[in-house]
Structures are given as structure tokens and as C-alpha cells.
Write a protein that holds these residues in place. Structure first.
Motif, PDB file in Angstrom:
ATOM      1  N   PHE A  69       0.833  -1.199   0.000  1.00  0.00           N
ATOM      2  CA  PHE A  69       0.000   0.000   0.000  1.00  0.00           C
ATOM      3  C   PHE A  69       0.868   1.250   0.000  1.00  0.00           C
ATOM      4  CE2 PHE A  69      -2.027   3.417   2.404  1.00  0.00           C
ATOM      5  CZ  PHE A  69      -3.129   3.646   1.595  1.00  0.00           C
ATOM      6  N   ARG A  70       1.902   1.261   0.842  1.00  0.00           N
ATOM      7  CA  ARG A  70       2.794   2.416   0.906  1.00  0.00           C
ATOM      8  C   ARG A  70       3.465   2.658  -0.439  1.00  0.00           C
ATOM      9  NH1 ARG A  70       7.863   1.226   3.973  1.00  0.00           N
ATOM     10  NH2 ARG A  70       8.317   0.388   1.929  1.00  0.00           N
ATOM     11  N   ASP A  71       3.968   1.590  -1.058  1.00  0.00           N
ATOM     12  CA  ASP A  71       4.644   1.735  -2.348  1.00  0.00           C
ATOM     13  C   ASP A  71       3.687   2.234  -3.428  1.00  0.00           C
ATOM     14  OD1 ASP A  71       6.937   0.851  -1.121  1.00  0.00           O
ATOM     15  OD2 ASP A  71       6.732  -1.226  -1.840  1.00  0.00           O
ATOM     16  N   ALA A  72       2.494   1.656  -3.481  1.00  0.00           N
ATOM     17  CA  ALA A  72       1.518   2.083  -4.485  1.00  0.00           C
ATOM     18  C   ALA A  72       1.101   3.530  -4.250  1.00  0.00           C
ATOM     19  CB  ALA A  72       0.296   1.167  -4.457  1.00  0.00           C
ATOM     20  N   PHE A  73       0.929   3.913  -3.001  1.00  0.00           N
ATOM     21  CA  PHE A  73       0.524   5.282  -2.685  1.00  0.00           C
ATOM     22  C   PHE A  73       1.597   6.277  -3.103  1.00  0.00           C
ATOM     23  CE2 PHE A  73       0.238   8.902   0.226  1.00  0.00           C
ATOM     24  CZ  PHE A  73      -1.067   9.296  -0.016  1.00  0.00           C
ATOM     25  N   THR A  74       2.855   5.982  -2.787  1.00  0.00           N
ATOM     26  CA  THR A  74       3.923   6.920  -3.163  1.00  0.00           C
ATOM     27  C   THR A  74       4.085   6.991  -4.678  1.00  0.00           C
ATOM     28  OG1 THR A  74       5.556   5.171  -2.807  1.00  0.00           O
ATOM     29  CG2 THR A  74       5.219   6.719  -1.010  1.00  0.00           C
ATOM     30  N   GLN A  75       3.924   5.873  -5.392  1.00  0.00           N
ATOM     31  CA  GLN A  75       4.008   5.906  -6.856  1.00  0.00           C
ATOM     32  C   GLN A  75       2.903   6.771  -7.444  1.00  0.00           C
ATOM     33  OE1 GLN A  75       3.942   1.898  -8.253  1.00  0.00           O
ATOM     34  NE2 GLN A  75       6.090   1.501  -7.749  1.00  0.00           N
ATOM     35  N   LEU A  77       1.273   9.160  -5.970  1.00  0.00           N
ATOM     36  CA  LEU A  77       1.519  10.545  -5.585  1.00  0.00           C
ATOM     37  C   LEU A  77       2.569  11.168  -6.494  1.00  0.00           C
ATOM     38  CD1 LEU A  77       0.839  12.744  -3.513  1.00  0.00           C
ATOM     39  CD2 LEU A  77       2.711  11.888  -2.122  1.00  0.00           C
ATOM     40  N   ARG A  78       3.633  10.446  -6.784  1.00  0.00           N
ATOM     41  CA  ARG A  78       4.677  10.965  -7.677  1.00  0.00           C
ATOM     42  C   ARG A  78       4.142  11.166  -9.086  1.00  0.00           C
ATOM     43  NH1 ARG A  78       9.314   7.109  -5.244  1.00  0.00           N
ATOM     44  NH2 ARG A  78       9.826   8.421  -3.464  1.00  0.00           N
ATOM     45  N   ARG A  79       3.344  10.212  -9.580  1.00  0.00           N
ATOM     46  CA  ARG A  79       2.748  10.373 -10.916  1.00  0.00           C
ATOM     47  C   ARG A  79       1.854  11.601 -10.966  1.00  0.00           C
ATOM     48  NH1 ARG A  79       0.573   4.426 -11.693  1.00  0.00           N
ATOM     49  NH2 ARG A  79       2.569   3.369 -11.755  1.00  0.00           N
ATOM     50  N   GLY A  80       1.074  11.777  -9.931  1.00  0.00           N
ATOM     51  CA  GLY A  80       0.178  12.931  -9.891  1.00  0.00           C
ATOM     52  C   GLY A  80       0.939  14.241  -9.844  1.00  0.00           C
ATOM     53  N   LEU A  81       2.033  14.277  -9.109  1.00  0.00           N
ATOM     54  CA  LEU A  81       2.817  15.506  -9.030  1.00  0.00           C
ATOM     55  C   LEU A  81       3.557  15.775 -10.336  1.00  0.00           C
ATOM     56  CD1 LEU A  81       4.259  15.352  -5.403  1.00  0.00           C
ATOM     57  CD2 LEU A  81       2.471  16.846  -6.285  1.00  0.00           C
ATOM     58  N   ARG A  82       4.003  14.728 -11.024  1.00  0.00           N
ATOM     59  CA  ARG A  82       4.673  14.911 -12.317  1.00  0.00           C
ATOM     60  C   ARG A  82       3.703  15.419 -13.370  1.00  0.00           C
ATOM     61  NH1 ARG A  82       6.777   9.433 -12.983  1.00  0.00           N
ATOM     62  NH2 ARG A  82       7.709   9.200 -10.962  1.00  0.00           N
ATOM     63  N   GLY A  83       2.473  14.974 -13.308  1.00  0.00           N
ATOM     64  CA  GLY A  83       1.481  15.350 -14.310  1.00  0.00           C
ATOM     65  C   GLY A  83       0.964  16.767 -14.146  1.00  0.00           C
ATOM     66  N   ARG A  84       1.179  17.379 -13.027  1.00  0.00           N
ATOM     67  CA  ARG A  84       0.702  18.746 -12.796  1.00  0.00           C
ATOM     68  C   ARG A  84       1.615  19.740 -13.482  1.00  0.00           C
ATOM     69  NH1 ARG A  84      -0.665  20.828  -7.175  1.00  0.00           N
ATOM     70  NH2 ARG A  84      -1.337  22.453  -8.550  1.00  0.00           N
ATOM     71  N   SER A  85       1.024  20.810 -13.956  1.00  0.00           N
ATOM     72  CA  SER A  85       1.840  21.893 -14.511  1.00  0.00           C
ATOM     73  C   SER A  85       1.757  23.076 -13.562  1.00  0.00           C
ATOM     74  CB  SER A  85       1.318  22.291 -15.888  1.00  0.00           C
ATOM     75  OG  SER A  85      -0.015  22.743 -15.780  1.00  0.00           O
ATOM     76  N   GLY A  86       2.781  23.859 -13.510  1.00  0.00           N
ATOM     77  CA  GLY A  86       2.784  25.035 -12.654  1.00  0.00           C
ATOM     78  C   GLY A  86       3.542  24.787 -11.372  1.00  0.00           C
ATOM     79  N   PRO A  87       3.621  25.815 -10.551  1.00  0.00           N
ATOM     80  CA  PRO A  87       4.380  25.702  -9.302  1.00  0.00           C
ATOM     81  C   PRO A  87       3.651  24.803  -8.304  1.00  0.00           C
ATOM     82  CG  PRO A  87       3.281  27.822  -9.412  1.00  0.00           C
ATOM     83  CD  PRO A  87       3.046  27.145 -10.732  1.00  0.00           C
ATOM     84  N   PRO A  88       4.385  24.243  -7.381  1.00  0.00           N
ATOM     85  CA  PRO A  88       3.747  23.395  -6.370  1.00  0.00           C
ATOM     86  C   PRO A  88       2.830  24.210  -5.476  1.00  0.00           C
ATOM     87  CG  PRO A  88       6.104  23.634  -5.941  1.00  0.00           C
ATOM     88  CD  PRO A  88       5.815  24.318  -7.231  1.00  0.00           C
ATOM     89  N   PRO A  89       1.820  23.601  -4.920  1.00  0.00           N
ATOM     90  CA  PRO A  89       0.892  24.340  -4.065  1.00  0.00           C
ATOM     91  C   PRO A  89       1.600  24.899  -2.839  1.00  0.00           C
ATOM     92  CG  PRO A  89       0.378  21.980  -4.075  1.00  0.00           C
ATOM     93  CD  PRO A  89       1.489  22.209  -5.032  1.00  0.00           C
ATOM     94  N   GLY A  90       1.200  26.110  -2.468  1.00  0.00           N
ATOM     95  CA  GLY A  90       1.781  26.746  -1.297  1.00  0.00           C
ATOM     96  C   GLY A  90       2.981  27.607  -1.614  1.00  0.00           C
ATOM     97  N   SER A  91       3.431  27.619  -2.869  1.00  0.00           N
ATOM     98  CA  SER A  91       4.610  28.421  -3.195  1.00  0.00           C
ATOM     99  C   SER A  91       4.233  29.831  -3.622  1.00  0.00           C
ATOM    100  CB  SER A  91       5.420  27.740  -4.301  1.00  0.00           C
ATOM    101  OG  SER A  91       4.645  27.699  -5.489  1.00  0.00           O
ATOM    102  N   GLN A  92       2.963  30.087  -3.897  1.00  0.00           N
ATOM    103  CA  GLN A  92       2.537  31.429  -4.284  1.00  0.00           C
ATOM    104  C   GLN A  92       2.400  32.292  -3.045  1.00  0.00           C
ATOM    105  OE1 GLN A  92      -1.069  30.673  -6.315  1.00  0.00           O
ATOM    106  NE2 GLN A  92      -0.079  29.813  -8.125  1.00  0.00           N
TER     107      GLN A  92
END
Length: 99
Positions: A69-75, A77-92
Motif C-alpha cells: 500500500f505504501r509503495d503504491a501510494f507513493t508511486q 503521488l509521484r505520478r500525480g505531481l509529475r502530471g501537474r503543470s505550474g508551481p507546487p501548491p503553497g509556493s505562491q
């Protein structure tokens, strides 16, 4: 106070205690008490045995499932973060920037 002393004196009388122990209500109360204690002991032993069996078997599989579960969750999460465009949340910065 007087009643308490009288009752204490009566209960310290060996003849009275013996006569009470031979009475039907006292014998029945003793039987019920012994039955309840025996049932509690048997249920406790059964519960301990079930816990021991539970701890012996699936703990390893539970750890493996948690790791998967931990491995699948982190994978994901990483896929979702790679697919996003723009700055990470909280950096504005500024008012209303993180809405």
C-alpha cells in the motif's frame, strides 16, 4: 451502628455460618459463582488462544500488505505531481494566492 455490630457478631458465629452454608439459597449462590468463574476462565483461555493464533499467522502478510500500500501510494503521488503543470501548491505568495 448497633445493627452492624449485631450482624458482625452473628457472622463470626461458626454455628450460624455452617447453618447458612447448608441453606438452599446460599448453596445456589455458590454454584452460580463457581459457574461464572469457570466460564470466565474458559473464555479468557479461548481468547488468549485466538490472539496467539492471530499473531502467529497473518502478521507477516499484514506487513507485506502495508508495504505494498505504501509503495503504491507513493508511486501514485509521484505520478500525480509529475502530471501537474505550474508551481507546487503553497509556493505562491500574497492574499488569496492559495485558494
Amino acid at each position: 451502628m448497633v445493627l452492624r455490630r449485631l450482624l458482625a457478631a452473628l457472622l463470626h458465629s461458626p454455628q450460624l455460618v455452617e447453618r447458612l452454608s447448608e441453606s438452599r439459597p446460599i448453596r445456589r449462590a455458590a454454584q452460580l459463582t463457581a459457574f461464572a468463574l469457570l466460564q470466565a476462565q474458559l473464555r479468557g483461555q479461548d481468547a488468549a488462544r485466538r490472539l496467539q493464533d492471530l499473531a502467529a499467522g497473518p502478521v507477516g502478510s499484514l506487513c507485506r500488505r502495508a508495504e505494498r500500500f505504501r509503495d503504491a501510494f507513493t508511486q501514485e503521488l509521484r505520478r500525480g505531481l509529475r502530471g501537474r503543470s505550474g508551481p507546487p501548491p503553497g509556493s505562491q505568495r500574497g492574499p488569496g494566492a492559495n485558494i
